[in-house]
Design a protein around this motif. Sequence first.
Motif, PDB file in Angstrom:
ATOM      1  N   UNK A 122      42.335  43.795  44.290  1.00 29.61           N
ATOM      2  CA  UNK A 122      42.309  42.484  43.642  1.00 29.61           C
ATOM      3  C   UNK A 122      41.560  42.517  42.327  1.00 29.61           C
ATOM      4  N   UNK A 123      40.419  43.210  42.296  1.00 26.96           N
ATOM      5  CA  UNK A 123      39.629  43.303  41.069  1.00 26.96           C
ATOM      6  C   UNK A 123      40.376  44.073  39.984  1.00 26.96           C
ATOM      7  N   UNK A 124      41.151  45.071  40.385  1.00 27.88           N
ATOM      8  CA  UNK A 124      41.917  45.839  39.408  1.00 27.88           C
ATOM      9  C   UNK A 124      42.947  44.947  38.728  1.00 27.88           C
ATOM     10  N   UNK A 125      43.647  44.136  39.520  1.00 28.49           N
ATOM     11  CA  UNK A 125      44.592  43.191  38.926  1.00 28.49           C
ATOM     12  C   UNK A 125      43.859  42.159  38.068  1.00 28.49           C
ATOM     13  N   UNK A 126      42.696  41.712  38.529  1.00 34.81           N
ATOM     14  CA  UNK A 126      41.912  40.713  37.798  1.00 34.81           C
ATOM     15  C   UNK A 126      41.475  41.268  36.445  1.00 34.81           C
ATOM     16  N   UNK A 127      40.928  42.491  36.439  1.00 31.95           N
ATOM     17  CA  UNK A 127      40.471  43.108  35.192  1.00 31.95           C
ATOM     18  C   UNK A 127      41.645  43.414  34.264  1.00 31.95           C
ATOM     19  N   UNK A 128      42.815  43.635  34.844  1.00 28.00           N
ATOM     20  CA  UNK A 128      44.010  43.907  34.047  1.00 28.00           C
ATOM     21  C   UNK A 128      44.703  42.604  33.640  1.00 28.00           C
ATOM     22  N   UNK A 129      44.021  41.481  33.897  1.00 25.61           N
ATOM     23  CA  UNK A 129      44.482  40.147  33.521  1.00 25.61           C
ATOM     24  C   UNK A 129      45.827  39.778  34.161  1.00 25.61           C
ATOM     25  N   UNK A 130      46.059  40.338  35.343  1.00 22.42           N
ATOM     26  CA  UNK A 130      47.226  39.944  36.143  1.00 22.42           C
ATOM     27  C   UNK A 130      46.703  39.051  37.276  1.00 22.42           C
ATOM     28  N   UNK A 131      46.312  37.852  36.877  1.00 18.47           N
ATOM     29  CA  UNK A 131      45.518  36.999  37.754  1.00 18.47           C
ATOM     30  C   UNK A 131      46.261  36.588  39.027  1.00 18.47           C
ATOM     31  N   UNK A 132      47.535  36.214  38.877  1.00 15.06           N
ATOM     32  CA  UNK A 132      48.296  35.796  40.060  1.00 15.06           C
ATOM     33  C   UNK A 132      48.419  36.935  41.071  1.00 15.06           C
ATOM     34  N   UNK A 133      48.612  38.149  40.569  1.00 14.49           N
ATOM     35  CA  UNK A 133      48.760  39.298  41.463  1.00 14.49           C
ATOM     36  C   UNK A 133      47.448  39.629  42.181  1.00 14.49           C
ATOM     37  N   UNK A 140      39.445  53.213  38.555  1.00  9.41           N
ATOM     38  CA  UNK A 140      38.941  51.873  38.240  1.00  9.41           C
ATOM     39  C   UNK A 140      37.689  51.954  37.370  1.00  9.41           C
ATOM     40  N   UNK A 141      36.789  52.848  37.730  1.00 13.80           N
ATOM     41  CA  UNK A 141      35.532  52.974  36.984  1.00 13.80           C
ATOM     42  C   UNK A 141      35.756  53.425  35.547  1.00 13.80           C
ATOM     43  N   UNK A 142      36.910  54.025  35.293  1.00 17.21           N
ATOM     44  CA  UNK A 142      37.237  54.478  33.940  1.00 17.21           C
ATOM     45  C   UNK A 142      38.245  53.551  33.252  1.00 17.21           C
ATOM     46  N   UNK A 143      38.404  52.335  33.829  1.00 10.52           N
ATOM     47  CA  UNK A 143      39.295  51.307  33.270  1.00 10.52           C
ATOM     48  C   UNK A 143      40.737  51.770  33.172  1.00 10.52           C
ATOM     49  N   UNK A 144      41.139  52.657  34.052  1.00  3.99           N
ATOM     50  CA  UNK A 144      42.510  53.164  34.081  1.00  3.99           C
ATOM     51  C   UNK A 144      43.218  52.472  35.246  1.00  3.99           C
ATOM     52  N   UNK A 145      43.713  51.267  34.977  1.00  2.00           N
ATOM     53  CA  UNK A 145      44.062  50.356  36.060  1.00  2.00           C
ATOM     54  C   UNK A 145      45.362  50.680  36.787  1.00  2.00           C
ATOM     55  N   UNK A 146      46.358  51.190  36.092  1.00  2.00           N
ATOM     56  CA  UNK A 146      47.635  51.452  36.768  1.00  2.00           C
ATOM     57  C   UNK A 146      47.503  52.498  37.880  1.00  2.00           C
ATOM     58  N   UNK A 147      46.916  53.680  37.612  1.00  2.00           N
ATOM     59  CA  UNK A 147      46.744  54.631  38.724  1.00  2.00           C
ATOM     60  C   UNK A 147      45.746  54.130  39.770  1.00  2.00           C
ATOM     61  N   UNK A 148      44.794  53.282  39.358  1.00  2.00           N
ATOM     62  CA  UNK A 148      43.876  52.692  40.339  1.00  2.00           C
ATOM     63  C   UNK A 148      44.659  51.842  41.330  1.00  2.00           C
ATOM     64  N   UNK A 149      45.550  50.991  40.802  1.00  3.53           N
ATOM     65  CA  UNK A 149      46.380  50.150  41.671  1.00  3.53           C
ATOM     66  C   UNK A 149      47.212  51.000  42.622  1.00  3.53           C
ATOM     67  N   UNK A 150      47.856  52.031  42.076  1.00  2.00           N
ATOM     68  CA  UNK A 150      48.726  52.883  42.890  1.00  2.00           C
ATOM     69  C   UNK A 150      47.969  53.488  44.069  1.00  2.00           C
TER      70      UNK A 150
END
Length: 221
Positions: A109-120, A79-89
């Motif tokens: 939740x923040x990972x989805x938010x930063x990845x602009x997947x707001x509903x998720x 997450x800190x490196x803006x690598x959202x997919x492995x962060x979510x996993x």
Amino acid sequence: MTEIDQGIQYMKEGKLEEAAQYFTETIEKNPDDPVHYINFGNLLLHMKDYDRASGFYKKAIELDDQAATAYYGLGNVYFEQDDYDPAKENFQKAIKLGLEEADVYFMLGMTFLYDEQFKLSLPYLQRAGELNPDDVDVRFQYGLALAQTQQLDQAKQTFNKVLQLEEEHSDAHYNLGVIALFDEDVDKALEHFDKAIEIQPDHLLAGNGKKQIEIMLEENE
């Protein structure tokens, strides 16, 4: 106090070198205990040494693939490196393994938010708020996610809850001002923008919002 407890205490006190020394010693004494690697990973994450932190978390997982907090730590590294997919996993893995804490739901939740997947992001931020109802940041980010998904009435309620917890929350006032504009309540919008600026004089968004309203009012005179 055990050595590992002392190491965590050093971290809380900001004595990072002392903490590193304790964690190093505990790993040397107990090289097969994943907890020590997780704690050292947490220290390295705090120090923004992401590559080494990742290595310690992965070592902990190698020793115990059910170590939920290791996956949580690894999720934070990504997450800190803006690598959202492995962060979510990794956050999802931590939850699946039973880490029922507000922080992991909030970070997912923040990972989805930063990845602009707001509903998720919504169910995880909501769950984080349920687990920690007095956390201002959790409430505020949940409000942002609601606003991003056009659930403005619920977002308004949430931002008002933020203000109940922290009266001087400039960003909550700003967002309530934006919602008031959507509701065509110019006076209420101006009131919230003014309050945001009063709390934080350099609040650029609130300042711009107020300026736009003033221009609009002048044109309508």
